[in-house]
Design a protein around this motif. Sequence first.
Motif, short mmCIF file in Angstrom:
data_model
loop_
_atom_site.label_atom_id
_atom_site.label_comp_id
_atom_site.label_asym_id
_atom_site.label_seq_id
_atom_site.Cartn_x
_atom_site.Cartn_y
_atom_site.Cartn_z
N MET A 112 0.84 -1.19 0.00
CA MET A 112 0.00 0.00 0.00
C MET A 112 0.87 1.24 0.00
O MET A 112 1.89 1.29 0.67
N TYR A 143 -5.58 2.64 -2.99
CA TYR A 143 -4.93 2.06 -4.17
C TYR A 143 -3.57 1.50 -3.78
O TYR A 143 -2.73 2.20 -3.23
N SER A 144 -3.37 0.21 -4.05
CA SER A 144 -2.12 -0.44 -3.72
C SER A 144 -1.04 -0.04 -4.71
O SER A 144 -1.32 0.48 -5.80
N GLN A 145 0.21 -0.29 -4.36
CA GLN A 145 1.33 -0.08 -5.27
C GLN A 145 2.29 -1.25 -5.09
O GLN A 145 3.12 -1.28 -4.20
N ARG A 146 2.15 -2.23 -5.96
CA ARG A 146 2.98 -3.43 -5.90
C ARG A 146 4.10 -3.35 -6.93
O ARG A 146 3.96 -2.70 -7.95
N ASP A 181 -4.27 -0.53 -9.35
CA ASP A 181 -2.97 -0.54 -8.69
C ASP A 181 -2.15 0.61 -9.27
O ASP A 181 -2.14 0.83 -10.49
N THR A 217 1.10 1.09 -9.63
CA THR A 217 2.14 0.67 -10.58
C THR A 217 1.54 0.34 -11.93
O THR A 217 2.04 0.78 -12.98
N GLU A 274 1.17 -11.11 -7.19
CA GLU A 274 -0.18 -10.65 -7.56
C GLU A 274 -0.21 -9.98 -8.93
O GLU A 274 -1.28 -9.86 -9.54
N MET A 275 0.95 -9.54 -9.40
CA MET A 275 1.03 -8.88 -10.70
C MET A 275 1.28 -9.87 -11.84
O MET A 275 1.49 -9.46 -12.98
#
Length: 267
Positions: A1, A81-84, A237, A239, A90-91
């Motif tokens: 996150m 909003y996540s940032q992986r 997301d 990214t 998960e991506m």
Amino acid sequence: MVTTTPTRPVGDLLRDWRRRRRLSQLELALDADVSTRHLSFVETGRSQPSRGMVLRLAERLDVPLRERNDLLIAAGYAPVYSQRSIDAPEMGPARQALNRVLDGHEPYPALVVDRFWNLVMANNAAMLFLEDVPDELVRPPVNVHRLALHPEGLASRVVNLPEVRAHLIARMARQVSLTGDPELAALHEETKAYGPVTEEDAVHQPAHDIALPTILRYGDGVLSFFSTVTTFGAAADVTLAELAVEAFFPADDETAAVLRRRAESGE
């Protein structure tokens, strides 16, 4: 996150975004279905917006996901909003989709860049852009925008450099305006200083009315490309929302033939 600590009230940030989009309070209020009075109170700090209100205004203002998180934090809410990392498990589906796009575009160049135009992924054909470039420009992370415009980078091989430079500088200016990002603004100022851009530079020749080509010296001849830019739709997301695929297509039969021969020879 994503976790950041905005130093300004949410009302100030929202007002900045509204002005960046050149909207009046009345126009934004009508679009977001809120009263002008309430919007004014939010911007001046007299009213605390709800989480839903922050997200609604951010949507109407076309605020990027990274900055929507900042707005939520400034209003006292958790970011949504996540940032992986692109390498995170998960991506996986997105990474596979990008690989399919890159591999499927061979023997023509294609690359993936992030919000700051740093190279994330590329296919084999795109390696021709890195040939004969000084080490400092291809040391990770490779910044594609800087690589394209630096006098010792691709700019030294671009035949129609004034046109291409004007296009790339204008594209970066639009991105700076959209995001308000200081890092992008600094990159924009740096690359603008590499060479002059005038209105005359930006004028397309009549033969280029369909699409502006990038004409690149290659060996004893030239390669001519035009490109498309693709982004993920409805990304949730940070990214993923900031990734873009730039795919280069041959602008003439000669370029297509050279790229096919290059792929067949394994270069």
